[in-house]
Write an enzyme that holds these catalytic residues in place. Structure first.
Site, PDB file in Angstrom:
ATOM      1  N   TYR A  91       8.610  -7.138  61.511  1.00  0.00           N
ATOM      2  CA  TYR A  91       8.319  -8.534  61.855  1.00  0.00           C
ATOM      3  C   TYR A  91       6.893  -8.912  61.454  1.00  0.00           C
ATOM      4  O   TYR A  91       6.663  -9.996  60.917  1.00  0.00           O
ATOM      5  CB  TYR A  91       8.553  -8.785  63.344  1.00  0.00           C
ATOM      6  CG  TYR A  91       9.989  -8.597  63.772  1.00  0.00           C
ATOM      7  CD1 TYR A  91      11.051  -9.063  62.998  1.00  0.00           C
ATOM      8  CD2 TYR A  91      10.305  -7.935  64.946  1.00  0.00           C
ATOM      9  CE1 TYR A  91      12.369  -8.882  63.383  1.00  0.00           C
ATOM     10  CE2 TYR A  91      11.625  -7.757  65.345  1.00  0.00           C
ATOM     11  CZ  TYR A  91      12.646  -8.233  64.555  1.00  0.00           C
ATOM     12  OH  TYR A  91      13.949  -8.052  64.943  1.00  0.00           O
TER      13      TYR A  91
ATOM     14  N   GLU B  88      12.038 -11.960  70.465  1.00  0.00           N
ATOM     15  CA  GLU B  88      11.582 -10.950  71.411  1.00  0.00           C
ATOM     16  C   GLU B  88      11.953  -9.591  70.843  1.00  0.00           C
ATOM     17  O   GLU B  88      13.016  -9.439  70.234  1.00  0.00           O
ATOM     18  CB  GLU B  88      12.245 -11.117  72.785  1.00  0.00           C
ATOM     19  CG  GLU B  88      11.499 -12.057  73.705  1.00  0.00           C
ATOM     20  CD  GLU B  88      11.782 -13.519  73.378  1.00  0.00           C
ATOM     21  OE1 GLU B  88      10.901 -14.354  73.600  1.00  0.00           O
ATOM     22  OE2 GLU B  88      12.888 -13.828  72.893  1.00  0.00           O
TER      23      GLU B  88
END
Length: 154
Positions: A120, A108
């Site tokens: 990411y 998250e």
């Protein structure tokens, strides 16, 4: 400056909490005791980044499930603000992903953390959902991101 990567140790917990307070001030930063608990769990692994013997970064990943194929979840990655932008977070992420091998990995990330999201995405993560008010203290939303299993379906 030389950065050395190794395993996070219980003796690092206080420094981790110090960094958490700087990095995640409005989002319920973890206390030292949380890091000590994480480090004691056999299915969780943490990496550390040290510059001149000072802890400047940490990251943790947990294996989910008891039987393969496993899934993994990145619990946190944090880098001292004075050392950000030097590839330390990216190197720790690579080391955590190496632990997961070809298995699926989730995390998250705050929806407004553009630098982390870009990092990411560059590592193969895709946005798979939105968690409203995920961060309890600030009420900020988070994206759930996934790096799909390699060589197979999720």
């Amino acid at each position: 400056m030389t950065v050395v990567y190794d395993d996070l140790r219980p003796a690092d917990a206080a420094r981790c909490a110090e960094l958490e307070a700087q990095l995640f001030d409005g989002d319920d930063p973890w206390p030292a005791a949380a890091f000590v608990r994480e480090l004691a769990a056999p299915h969780i692994h943490y990496v550390a980044a040290r510059a001149d013997d000072k802890l400047v970064g940490y990251g943790g990943i947990a294996r989910l499930g008891r039987k393969p194929p496993y899934e993994y979840e990145i619990h946190t990655i944090g880098v001292d603000p004075a050392y950000q932008g030097q590839g330390i977070g990216r190197e720790m992420l690579a080391r955590l992903l190496n632990i997961a091998g070809d298995d699926t990995v989730y995390l998250e990330v705050r929806t407004d953390n553009a630098a982390a999201i870009a990092m990411y995405e560059s590592a193969g993560f895709v946005n798979v959902g939105l968690r409203k008010r995920y961060y309890r203290v600030s009420g900020a939303d988070a994206y759930t991101m996934q790096r799909p299993a390699r060589g197979g379906s999720t």
